[in-house]
Design a protein around this motif. Structure first.
Motif, PDB file in Angstrom:
ATOM      1  N   ASN A 120       0.867  -1.164   0.000  1.00  0.00           N
ATOM      2  CA  ASN A 120       0.000   0.000   0.000  1.00  0.00           C
ATOM      3  C   ASN A 120       0.910   1.222   0.000  1.00  0.00           C
ATOM      4  O   ASN A 120       1.388   1.656   1.048  1.00  0.00           O
ATOM      5  N   ALA A 121       1.185   1.761  -1.157  1.00  0.00           N
ATOM      6  CA  ALA A 121       2.130   2.871  -1.282  1.00  0.00           C
ATOM      7  C   ALA A 121       1.406   4.210  -1.212  1.00  0.00           C
ATOM      8  O   ALA A 121       0.284   4.352  -1.667  1.00  0.00           O
ATOM      9  N   LYS A 122       2.079   5.167  -0.605  1.00  0.00           N
ATOM     10  CA  LYS A 122       1.585   6.543  -0.528  1.00  0.00           C
ATOM     11  C   LYS A 122       2.639   7.442  -1.172  1.00  0.00           C
ATOM     12  O   LYS A 122       3.822   7.318  -0.896  1.00  0.00           O
ATOM     13  N   ASP A 123       2.202   8.360  -2.007  1.00  0.00           N
ATOM     14  CA  ASP A 123       3.110   9.265  -2.706  1.00  0.00           C
ATOM     15  C   ASP A 123       2.838  10.697  -2.269  1.00  0.00           C
ATOM     16  O   ASP A 123       1.712  11.175  -2.364  1.00  0.00           O
ATOM     17  N   ASN A 124       3.860  11.369  -1.748  1.00  0.00           N
ATOM     18  CA  ASN A 124       3.777  12.777  -1.327  1.00  0.00           C
ATOM     19  C   ASN A 124       2.734  13.031  -0.241  1.00  0.00           C
ATOM     20  O   ASN A 124       1.972  13.983  -0.310  1.00  0.00           O
ATOM     21  N   CYS A 125       2.691  12.167   0.779  1.00  0.00           N
ATOM     22  CA  CYS A 125       1.797  12.362   1.921  1.00  0.00           C
ATOM     23  C   CYS A 125       2.469  13.228   2.975  1.00  0.00           C
ATOM     24  O   CYS A 125       3.687  13.355   2.998  1.00  0.00           O
ATOM     25  N   THR A 126       1.674  13.788   3.847  1.00  0.00           N
ATOM     26  CA  THR A 126       2.190  14.487   5.019  1.00  0.00           C
ATOM     27  C   THR A 126       1.748  13.710   6.249  1.00  0.00           C
ATOM     28  O   THR A 126       0.575  13.392   6.393  1.00  0.00           O
ATOM     29  N   TYR A 127       2.705  13.398   7.110  1.00  0.00           N
ATOM     30  CA  TYR A 127       2.406  12.699   8.355  1.00  0.00           C
ATOM     31  C   TYR A 127       2.592  13.677   9.500  1.00  0.00           C
ATOM     32  O   TYR A 127       3.649  14.292   9.633  1.00  0.00           O
ATOM     33  N   ARG A 128       1.567  13.822  10.337  1.00  0.00           N
ATOM     34  CA  ARG A 128       1.611  14.747  11.469  1.00  0.00           C
ATOM     35  C   ARG A 128       1.179  14.033  12.735  1.00  0.00           C
ATOM     36  O   ARG A 128       0.285  13.209  12.720  1.00  0.00           O
ATOM     37  N   LYS A 129       1.824  14.398  13.837  1.00  0.00           N
ATOM     38  CA  LYS A 129       1.396  13.929  15.145  1.00  0.00           C
ATOM     39  C   LYS A 129       1.409  15.153  16.051  1.00  0.00           C
ATOM     40  O   LYS A 129       2.423  15.846  16.155  1.00  0.00           O
ATOM     41  N   THR A 130       0.300  15.413  16.680  1.00  0.00           N
ATOM     42  CA  THR A 130       0.158  16.600  17.516  1.00  0.00           C
ATOM     43  C   THR A 130       1.285  16.669  18.538  1.00  0.00           C
ATOM     44  O   THR A 130       1.563  15.698  19.228  1.00  0.00           O
ATOM     45  N   GLY A 131       1.926  17.834  18.601  1.00  0.00           N
ATOM     46  CA  GLY A 131       3.011  18.041  19.548  1.00  0.00           C
ATOM     47  C   GLY A 131       4.377  17.588  19.063  1.00  0.00           C
ATOM     48  O   GLY A 131       5.353  17.730  19.761  1.00  0.00           O
ATOM     49  N   PHE A 132       4.427  17.028  17.855  1.00  0.00           N
ATOM     50  CA  PHE A 132       5.683  16.557  17.282  1.00  0.00           C
ATOM     51  C   PHE A 132       5.878  17.195  15.899  1.00  0.00           C
ATOM     52  O   PHE A 132       4.974  17.812  15.358  1.00  0.00           O
ATOM     53  N   LYS A 133       7.028  16.977  15.330  1.00  0.00           N
ATOM     54  CA  LYS A 133       7.299  17.464  13.980  1.00  0.00           C
ATOM     55  C   LYS A 133       6.497  16.667  12.968  1.00  0.00           C
ATOM     56  O   LYS A 133       6.027  15.569  13.244  1.00  0.00           O
TER      57      LYS A 133
END
Length: 55
Positions: free
Chosen positions: A35-48
């Protein structure tokens, strides 16, 4: 695995495509679901956040 490649441009796009193709080919040969993702943004509150080319 983390692979650092060139800044955005023609060389970067070529390397991106080769890596994506190689991983897809390996997974197909080994029968691994992918399951590939291309140009996603991963965010976690309080982290980079991170924006990998492919994940």
């Amino acid at each position: 695995m983390r692979i650092e490649i060139y800044a955005i441009g023609n060389d970067h796009a070529s390397d991106h495509a080769i890596i994506l193709f190689a991983v897809n080919l390996f997974a197909s040969i080994k029968g691994i679901a992918l399951n590939a993702k291309d140009n996603c943004t991963y965010r976690k509150t309080g982290f980079k956040e991170a924006q990998p080319d492919v994940s």
